[in-house]
Design a protein around this motif. Structure first.
Motif: not given
Length: 825
Positions: A630-644
């Motif tokens: 979230v801090v790096v990409f300033r997004s909510l969905l990108v972290p969810v995709i990355a973590t999943a």
């Protein structure tokens, strides 16, 4: 940070020899510290608070002689059985070992068997004496009965003759003699009964321990035991080395000698042929990518310096910190892999800038400030993931995490200092000869970027997800355990000792269980044997128990120890079930508290503790992943995709490890000669390391997508732009990392192989399937929504310039468009 790294890069390039000399001095100091202060590395693992540890603490107070480390020595006749001369020489060898300082004692296998034979003979002799005594008593009883009959007849005659009163005194005296005889016979019979009961108890104990043998039934194999003063974690390497040297030099004609891992648990095998092959593959990839020798060897030089400093420095603390033998290997694996990759990122960025016409010194500083800044961030995620192992509360795992994190930290520091120094020395030779003539020429216009085809992209992603889920299926049946001798390389002495014992004495002989019985009150010496028999009979009644033998009794008679021989080996499911069944017996007879200890018990406790820690650590890692992204990409969905994606690649890696090392699939390919449970701490280590590496690849690919998006490119075209600009260096980095990790798949250290395989396959899954197929597909699917962030959250999140974009604007690269992502155009 970018400005600081820029200055460090320029300084290192100008003062290259000073920087290199400084690191060489640090390397020498680390090596010297290891030689001067390095201690022993343990092959066993313990966790405070487990049942085994509680029992061991009780033993340390009541029976301290049972708490030291033990080792087995297996003597096998090369032809037939061991003869008298060989037996005598074996006894001499064991006596020599007993003289080593630090050895508490030894068990001569033949003396033990002789003692057992003598005890059996004494029991037989005792039974014969009892039978003879009973016959004598029966004969005496018959005489008394005959005398009583005669006396009764005489009394009757006297009464008939009317002279009974005159003979009454004589009759009374005779009756008193007969009564005294009966009393004596009764007393002797009671004595015989007591002796018979004692013999029965002795026979019961001897029969229960019949299968605990030190010499095989055919007389061809003998097991000697060495008891040490110290436990596994404090046993000095000098003691082990001296014992091993005596055994290796024994040279008994016609006898093969092997010994268990207690004596062999050293750092030997830290770097073997497999690891060297992995590094050579990494070098080949670098050479093919660079097509020039000097830039190809630069990442290797950096990584070797980093590994040397990190591992030697860590081992220097092994005398004051309990450190497992696999700990420095993890440091080598991580140090080599990330050291090569991080140096490669900086080197690749510098080569691009030099080719574009940037001044050499300026380019080195800019590469260090941009790609080096990303390296610092990427390394930080790996360090955080490894340090987070402390939250498990498992000491040896925390030490592994700290050592691994230290090695990664050193790799980062070396990358941002040694790499610029080497680049400063190379000057334009950082490019191959054919490219030097093109320095400063404007690049061709980049190819037009077209969005990916939605149907084909989502189809590939769906296929990739299904494939990873299928591969992950074996993880559902994963059973954790610690390695025993069967997992070692087949040409090692510990493997040969394990297999010989299994064949000649049964698998349970490799991992006897120690059962400790605490009495409600001290037992007198007269009652101790009877108490032992009572406990032994109940232990023998349990399924999976082959034999039970009393081991020791405390001086006050309050604590009894028993050796239990299980039917299966120490890492088997049967032995695990038996340990739980034995613990469930407590309190025995409603008052005797039972505890279970020993290698098998300790391994089971450690494995269960690690299994319990897995969900906690996964939650911590997933939480960290979401926050960082979230801090790096300033997004909510990108972290969810990355973590999943990380979770998917993690479980696929664990499934592959289970299929090969537990199920035995492709066993011949990976040298899995004896499938067994998965190394208990492998999943949690793979989880932590793979998290850091997954975030690295996410950063170097998706940051390029974000950079293109914020510069005005459409969401779907930015996905292609980021993928195109980052995949080359990520591909090379992933292949290099997988090669380095994969080299450890064929390590001589049994515990290292599943770790190496799990990390190698996990990196391949994450880089090539998750980051290059699934993540781009989902980013394409969600389009602009992928970059949505609530305004209130956008205001409070710090602006992390991971790629050093501000620095790049201040130091523009000639003939270039804005650099996307990891510094790769």
């Amino acid at each position: 940070m970018a400005q600081l790294l820029y200055r460090i890069g320029r300084f290192a390039a100008r003062r290259a020899w000073l920087v290199l000399s400084g690191w060489i001095l640090v390397l020498a100091l680390a090596g010297g510290a290891f030689l001067a202060f390095g201690g022993t590395l343990a092959q066993s693992f313990s966790i405070p608070g487990t049942e085994t540890e509680r029992v061991n603490d009780r033993l340390a107070d009541a029976l301290p002689d049972l708490t030291g480390a033990t080792a087995s020595v297996v003597f096998s006749a090369e032809d037939g059985s061991l003869d008298a001369g060989q037996e005598a020489r074996i006894a001499e060898v064991m006596d020599e070992v007993a003289e080593v300082e630090g050895v508490a004692g030894v068990v001569d296998p033949f003396a033990t068997e002789t003692q057992r034979t003598e005890q059996a003979a004494q029991l037989d002799a005792g039974r014969a004496q009892l039978d003879a005594g009973r016959e004598q008593l029966d004969a005496a009883q018959a005489q008394l009965d005959a005398g009583q009959a005669q006396l009764d007849a005489a009394i009757a005659q006297a009464q008939a003759a009317g002279v009974a009163e005159q003979a009454a005194a004589q009759f009374a005296a005779q009756q008193a003699q007969l009564d005294a005889g009966r009393a004596e016979i009764a007393q002797n019979r009671a004595t015989l009964d007591e002796q018979s009961a004692a013999l029965s108890d002795g026979a019961a104990l001897l029969d229960a321990a019949a299968e605990i043998r030190t010499v095989s039934a055919d007389g061809g194999t003998a097991i000697g035991t060495i008891m040490f003063d110290d436990d596994m974690f404090t046993l000095a390497p000098e003691v082990k080395s001296e014992v091993a040297a005596l055994l290796d030099d024994a040279g008994i004609p016609g006898v093969t000698l092997d010994y268990s891992s207690t004596i062999t648990s050293t750092v030997e095998g830290l770097i073997g042929p497999g690891e060297i092959v992995g590094v050579l593959i990494a070098a080949l990839v670098l050479l093919l990518m660079m097509r020039a020798l000097l830039p190809a060897v630069t990442p290797l030089i950096s990584s070797v310096i980093g590994v040397g400093v990190g591992v030697a420095g860590s081992l220097a603390f092994s005398d004051v910190v309990d450190m497992a033998s696999v700990t420095p290997v993890l440091g080598v694996m991580l140090g080599l892999a990330v050291g090569i990759d991080y140096s490669l990122f900086i080197l690749n960025r510098h080569r691009k800038q030099v080719l574009a016409g940037m001044d050499l010194q300026e380019s080195i500083g800019l590469a260090n400030g941009t790609a080096g800044n990303a390296v610092v961030f990427a390394g930080s995620t790996v360090i955080v993931a490894l340090v987070a192992l402390l939250v498990t509360g498992i000491p040896f795992l925390g030490v592994m995490g700290i050592v691994g994190a230290a090695c990664v930290l050193i790799a980062v520091l070396v990358s941002i200092t040694v790499t610029p120094a080497l680049l400063g020395l190379m000057k334009v030779r950082v490019l191959r000869r054919g490219l030097r003539d093109r320095i400063g020429h404007p690049d061709h216009a980049p190819a037009e970027i077209h969005p990916m085809r939605t149907g084909r992209t989502l189809g590939a992603a769906a296929l990739a997800i299904i494939a990873l889920l299928v591969i992950a299926i074996p993880a559902l049946s994963m059973r954790l355990g610690l390695p025993d001798g069967s997992s070692e390389a087949t040409d090692t002495t510990q493997y040969q000792a394990y297999k010989t014992v299994t064949e000649q004495f049964g698998p349970g002989q490799n991992g006897p269980i120690l059962v400790v019985a605490e009495m409600p009150q001290p037992v007198s010496e007269d009652e101790r044997v009877r108490t032992q028999v009572d406990v032994v009979e109940q232990l023998m009644a349990q399924d999976g128990v082959v034999a039970v033998a009393p081991a020791a009794v405390s001086e006050d008679g309050a604590v009894f120890a028993f050796q239990v021989l299980p039917e299966d080996g120490p890492s088997s499911a049967g032995t695990e079930a038996l340990v739980h069944e034995l613990r469930a017996l407590s309190p025995l007879n409603g008052e005797i508290e039972l505890g279970v200890a020993g290698q098998a018990s300790g391994n089971i406790d450690v494995s269960e503790k690690l299994a319990d820690a897995l969900p906690i650590y996964l939650v911590v890692v997933v939480g960290l992943s979401l926050i960082i992204m979230v801090v790096v990409f300033r997004s909510l969905l990108v972290p969810v995709i990355a973590t999943a994606g990380y979770v998917l690649s993690l479980f696929a890696a664990l499934g592959a490890v289970t299929a090969i090392y537990q199920w035995g699939w492709l066993a011949d390919v990976f040298g899995v000669h004896d499938p067994g449970p998965v190394l208990s701490f492998a999943p949690i280590i793979i989880m932590g390391v793979l998290f850091g590496l997954a975030m690295d690849y996410q950063l170097f690919l998706v940051s390029g997508m974000r950079e293109a998006y914020v510069h005005g490119m459409s969401a779907r075209r930015s996905v292609v732009a980021g993928l195109r600009n980052g995949r080359a260096v990520v591909t090379a980095a992933a292949i290099i990392m997988a090669a380095v990790f994969g080299g450890f798949v064929f390590s001589h250290l049994g515990m290292v192989r599943p770790l190496g395989f799990g990390l190698a396959i996990g990196v391949l899954f994450d880089a090539f399937v998750v980051r290059m197929v699934i993540v781009p597909a989902l980013m394409h699917l969600f389009g602009d929504k992928a970059w949505w962030l609530p305004r209130w959250l956008d205001r409070i999140i710090p602006d992390v310039d991971v790629e050093g974009a501000a620095l790049e604007r201040a130091h523009p690269v000639p003939h270039s468009e804005p650099v996307l992502g990891s510094g790769v155009r």
